[in-house]
Design a protein around this motif. Structure first.
Motif, PDB file in Angstrom:
ATOM      1  N   SER A 127       0.816  -1.213   0.000  1.00  0.00           N
ATOM      2  CA  SER A 127       0.000   0.000   0.000  1.00  0.00           C
ATOM      3  C   SER A 127       0.851   1.265   0.000  1.00  0.00           C
ATOM      4  O   SER A 127       0.455   2.303  -0.534  1.00  0.00           O
ATOM      5  CB  SER A 127      -0.938   0.012   1.222  1.00  0.00           C
ATOM      6  N   GLU A 128       2.058   1.176   0.587  1.00  0.00           N
ATOM      7  CA  GLU A 128       2.945   2.347   0.634  1.00  0.00           C
ATOM      8  C   GLU A 128       3.613   2.626  -0.703  1.00  0.00           C
ATOM      9  O   GLU A 128       4.209   3.687  -0.903  1.00  0.00           O
ATOM     10  CB  GLU A 128       4.015   2.156   1.708  1.00  0.00           C
ATOM     11  N   GLY A 129       3.566   1.657  -1.613  1.00  0.00           N
ATOM     12  CA  GLY A 129       4.158   1.856  -2.933  1.00  0.00           C
ATOM     13  C   GLY A 129       4.906   0.642  -3.422  1.00  0.00           C
ATOM     14  O   GLY A 129       5.784   0.125  -2.736  1.00  0.00           O
TER      15      GLY A 129
ATOM     16  N   SER B 128      11.499  -7.629  -5.304  1.00  0.00           N
ATOM     17  CA  SER B 128      10.686  -6.561  -4.753  1.00  0.00           C
ATOM     18  C   SER B 128      11.044  -5.257  -5.445  1.00  0.00           C
ATOM     19  O   SER B 128      12.207  -5.009  -5.765  1.00  0.00           O
ATOM     20  CB  SER B 128      10.881  -6.430  -3.240  1.00  0.00           C
ATOM     21  N   VAL B 129      10.040  -4.468  -5.702  1.00  0.00           N
ATOM     22  CA  VAL B 129      10.207  -3.145  -6.299  1.00  0.00           C
ATOM     23  C   VAL B 129       9.336  -2.222  -5.455  1.00  0.00           C
ATOM     24  O   VAL B 129       8.111  -2.197  -5.613  1.00  0.00           O
ATOM     25  CB  VAL B 129       9.764  -3.117  -7.771  1.00  0.00           C
ATOM     26  N   VAL B 130       9.946  -1.504  -4.531  1.00  0.00           N
ATOM     27  CA  VAL B 130       9.171  -0.751  -3.548  1.00  0.00           C
ATOM     28  C   VAL B 130       9.629   0.705  -3.494  1.00  0.00           C
ATOM     29  O   VAL B 130      10.762   1.038  -3.843  1.00  0.00           O
ATOM     30  CB  VAL B 130       9.286  -1.389  -2.148  1.00  0.00           C
ATOM     31  N   SER B 131       8.726   1.545  -3.024  1.00  0.00           N
ATOM     32  CA  SER B 131       9.027   2.970  -2.876  1.00  0.00           C
ATOM     33  C   SER B 131       8.233   3.508  -1.701  1.00  0.00           C
ATOM     34  O   SER B 131       7.321   2.853  -1.182  1.00  0.00           O
ATOM     35  CB  SER B 131       8.686   3.735  -4.157  1.00  0.00           C
ATOM     36  N   GLY B 132       8.585   4.703  -1.279  1.00  0.00           N
ATOM     37  CA  GLY B 132       7.915   5.311  -0.142  1.00  0.00           C
ATOM     38  C   GLY B 132       8.850   6.292   0.544  1.00  0.00           C
ATOM     39  O   GLY B 132       9.665   6.954  -0.115  1.00  0.00           O
TER      40      GLY B 132
END
Length: 372
Positions: free
Chosen positions: A103-105, A127-131
């Motif tokens: 949910s955070e990105g 994993s490909v995450v952002s925030g």
């Protein structure tokens, strides 16, 4: 301009955290030709374990961005490694593919093969995450020399991580992780790469160790003749269990905060290392997966897996970062732990036994290939 090939694919997911067992969807996969100002680049996104985490339109629009390049690389590495492992499974076991969103990105793709005849537990994640960086992660980065400001710090991280726990004690466990990180601090964006590949055998086999380290050294030498020596020592120092006075395994390479000589060359080096995983490891699986073993070898394997757990839960920086990140997916983080492990009070192998010979190398790392 670009052209696409549209295929329909079915991806199997765990029925976990609200995911359906089987979800069919149509996605843009295949060959996408992107025409730049001077030449065209081909991005092949076919045969991944699932569709990319980032929307296809965004990948196409930012084809030359390092975030796009890294996501496509880790998708390819994940798929290639999963398929190579499946080929070694005599019982026909396949990876379960669990695509998740954060949910955070961003999100990720967790691939797990469990209770196989060759692999007791095998996990290959991307994993490909952002925030925004949590405070604990900021402090950790500052302790490594990163010059970061205060307040909200947007970040992007993309990586592939795998841990393979074989059933046969004569087949070693392998771990690898390759990642790219960006942090935006005001108008300034800092970036770096990190990762490595290391081997954890239960019984020492010199031929296996030489083969493994030679493959990694060849990948390093393509880019910088000093890399293997530096990153092998870094690996020996990092995968250390101080309270045991021993390393987790026989090492490999490990590096972090790599931001030289430039972004493209650093990426090319990481790509070479990631592509070296299959030739470094699969021959060892093929050599030993059908080798006979008795219960004493199995019990030793379980004891060594206990040491693996100790390192991952007590010392591993990646585990700590993952647990500190808002919206962390704990199932994927804990994927690295073996299905079975054992702790036995005050266990010491008999001197001059095969088990004892392994512990001596774990306490005193050695050079497996010529360093010069």
């Amino acid at each position: 301009m670009f052209k696409t090939v549209v295929n329909t694919c079915t991806v199997i997911f765990y029925q976990r955290r609200g995911f359906s067992r089987i979800r069919s969807y149509t996605t843009l996969i295949g060959s996408i030709a992107l025409f730049g100002k001077k030449s065209s680049d081909e991005i092949n996104i076919s045969e991944f374990m699932a569709s990319p985490v980032t929307p296809m339109k965004q990948l196409v629009a930012n084809s030359e961005d390092m975030k796009t390049r890294m996501e496509l690389l880790i998708l390819k590495i994940q798929a290639d490694f999963c398929k190579a492992l499946e080929k070694e499974e005599t019982g026909g076991h396949k990876f379960i593919v669990d695509k998740w969103q954060r949910s955070e990105g961003g999100g990720g793709i967790t691939c797990v093969l469990q209770d196989g005849e060759v692999f007791e537990k095998a996990g290959v994640n991307i994993s490909v995450v952002s925030g925004h960086l949590p405070q604990g992660a900021v402090l950790q980065m500052k302790s490594r020399g990163k010059q970061l400001g205060t307040g909200q710090l947007p970040f992007f991280a993309a990586g592939v991580s795998a841990v393979i726990h074989p059933r046969n004690p004569f087949v070693p466990t392998i771990h690898f992780n390759y990642r790219y990180f960006e942090v935006k601090d005001g108008e300034n964006t800092q970036w770096w790469f990190g990762g490595g590949t290391d081997l954890t055998p239960y019984y020492l086999n010199n031929e296996d160790a030489i083969h493994f380290h030679k493959a990694l050294k060849e990948a390093c030498d393509q880019h910088d003749k000093t890399y293997y020596t530096r990153f092998k020592k870094w690996c020996d120092d990092y995968f250390n269990i101080p309270h045991r006075g021993e390393r987790r395994g026989i090492g490999g390479i490990f590096f972090d905060d790599l931001d030289t000589p430039n972004q493209t060359e650093a990426y090319n080096f990481v790509s070479s290392c990631a592509h070296a995983v299959i030739p470094s490891y699969i021959p060892l699986v093929q050599r030993h997966k059908n080798e006979h073993y008795d219960d004493s070898a199995r019990q030793w394997q379980l004891l060594r897996r206990g040491r693996y757990v100790e390192f991952n839960l007590v010392y591993d920086r990646g585990t700590k970062f993952g647990l500190q990140t808002p919206g962390a997916r704990y199932e994927s983080i804990m994927m690295s732990l073996p299905l079975h492990a054992k702790w036995e009070y005050m266990h010491e192998p008999t001197e001059d036994s095969k088990e004892y010979k392994l512990t001596q190398v774990l306490k005193h790392p050695k050079d497996w290939v010529p360093l010069n």
